[in-house]
Scaffold this active site. Sequence first.
Site, short mmCIF file in Angstrom:
data_model
loop_
_atom_site.label_atom_id
_atom_site.label_comp_id
_atom_site.label_asym_id
_atom_site.label_seq_id
_atom_site.Cartn_x
_atom_site.Cartn_y
_atom_site.Cartn_z
N LYS A 18 0.79 -1.05 0.05
CA LYS A 18 0.03 0.00 0.06
C LYS A 18 0.78 1.30 0.08
O LYS A 18 2.22 1.04 0.20
CB LYS A 18 -0.89 -0.12 1.21
CG LYS A 18 -2.08 -1.09 1.07
CD LYS A 18 -3.21 -0.81 2.26
CE LYS A 18 -4.20 -2.00 2.13
NZ LYS A 18 -4.91 -1.66 3.66
N HIS B 23 2.40 6.79 3.16
CA HIS B 23 1.97 7.99 3.28
C HIS B 23 2.62 8.81 4.31
O HIS B 23 3.35 8.26 4.78
CB HIS B 23 0.36 8.26 3.48
CG HIS B 23 -0.02 7.45 4.72
ND1 HIS B 23 0.21 8.00 5.80
CD2 HIS B 23 -0.62 6.19 4.84
CE1 HIS B 23 -0.49 7.12 6.68
NE2 HIS B 23 -0.77 6.30 6.18
N HIS C 47 3.25 8.02 7.43
CA HIS C 47 4.28 6.82 8.01
C HIS C 47 5.67 7.57 8.06
O HIS C 47 6.30 7.36 8.84
CB HIS C 47 4.48 6.02 6.90
CG HIS C 47 3.05 4.95 6.89
ND1 HIS C 47 2.42 4.84 5.79
CD2 HIS C 47 2.69 4.07 7.68
CE1 HIS C 47 1.44 3.97 5.90
NE2 HIS C 47 1.50 3.68 7.30
#
Length: 579
Positions: free
Chosen positions: A140, A143, A146
């Site tokens: 995934k 972003h 993170h």
Amino acid sequence: MAACAFRRSIARQLSEVLDLPPENLIKSISAVPVSRKRHDADFQLSVASIEEGGSSDCLAQDLQLRAQKLAEKLKCDAVVSEISTGPGTVNFTINRELLAKTVLQQVLKDGTQYGTKSELFSTVPKQKAVVEFSSPNIAKKFHIGHLRSTIIGNFIANLKVALGHEVTRINYLGDWGMQFGLLGVGFQQFGDKEKLKSSPLQHLFEVYVQINKAAADENTKKLAKDFFRKLEEHDEQALSLWKEFRDFSIKEYTRIYKRLGVHFDEYSGESFYKEKSWEVLKMLEDKGLLQKTTKGTGVVDLSEKKDLSSLSTVIRSDGTSLYITRDLAAAIDRMNKYNWDTMIYVTDRNQSSHFQHLFQILKLMGYDWVERCQHVSFGLVQGMKTRKGEVIFLEDVLDEVRSRMLENMASAKTTKEVEDPVETAEKVGLAALIIQDFRGLLSSDYQFSWDRALQSRGDTGVFLQYTHARLHSLEQMHGNEPVTDINVACLQEPDAISVLQHLLRYDEVLYRSSQDLQPKHIVSYLLTLSHLAAVAHRTLPVKGSTPALAQARLCLFQATRSVLANGMKLLGITPVTRM
Ligand code: ARG
């Protein structure tokens, strides 16, 4: 610690007058922050803080009077050269030569440990801490949340280590769940082993996007479900593909974290807890905490009245475990494994209710240690975009900041020739990102701006790096031996005193950050230190001064650079020596 010696000496005298043990007074004596309006005093005692109970409703006038009365009873001595009063405070000025001598000696003697051995920390027991941070999801998007988690967690871990705690850094990967069903099927259709090897994060993400589009189709959905079931049932082939996804991703992440100067002691992940979550469910059942709903899900009732007005689902109707179930298992497992005193989770605040539920369930299960778990949450960042577009990978951010910094360096007149401009740009760029992120309260949202972050003047990481490099080259120019035997009478100019006063406060700043885990105290301290250093650099030249003066000033600048570097490293910044 320099400040300690002074605080202790002041506390000793106060303790006689007030008839209180000196230990109780030490924390009420604090270094006076350096401000534009210069203060002569170095320390202050707030009268309100030593009054027992309910002194806050005292009138200001009253406090002022008490401060005056107290000041009258105190005498100057070999350490304190002047005593005065301010609004509700008694102020102490330290003998000027003693100030310079003690501070500089201590900074140079303690090196990287300056401030960390202060007695402010003496009542804080050394602990085993688990800090879980970064924790991206394989396949995934990585972003900006993170990235924030990564730099904040790294800071917290660095600070704890510096203060003598034992820290385990855990990266808890999102490496399990339905997405791997999709990814498995997707890889069979669109995957490429070579690409998986050479750029796993990019390739897995592409596959994931492609298969997600296809997943509108019922057949694909079914295939994905089947694949995930196979994984849960330990089908060897499915598992070996999943393991490849995971291993290659970790390898690439490790490389990127290295660019960031971040490391982990353990790469854990949700997949570790797929079996252990069955044990958790069994425990919940045995304790009578698990309830079946009519929909077939399993829930834990978190409401006070036990009317299910607040609940947490821990098992799906098809019998599979959830994010929270795995987190329950992980928390219990970490306690068994590390016997930690404190455990910190760093994620954005969207997960606050998840962690509240997690902690509530652990409490219901009878784990009192949950009181020592903490969710450090942070706000959202708006508007982080690279020139290529929206940020998907951590590496995009790092590449972008590096290339922007390189351009700035190429066009700036002050830029020195550096051996490895790319590496320098990387370190300076990272400093820019970190300082922009750490300037405010972690819980606040902020608007991301490349231009603001990368300004060479003003309160940025670039400015910190620039100051560090400048101080470093000053040392190089004048022989970089540590200066020892100096004439402290040479450091009496107001600009020198301001720097010394500021250095004196470092332990208090570390203490504050260690209490609330907010990096902003250290950030603003370092920015002020850099501003003071810039002024001192201008008004207190080394070149052309008499040897005694030059030596003394050099020593002051060495001490400044040492503390600046210490603080920067705590924040996760690698100081550069040339830029
Ligand atoms: N992988 C999660 C996410 O990206 C974060 C994990 C946080 N840690 C935890 N123990 N739940 O949203």
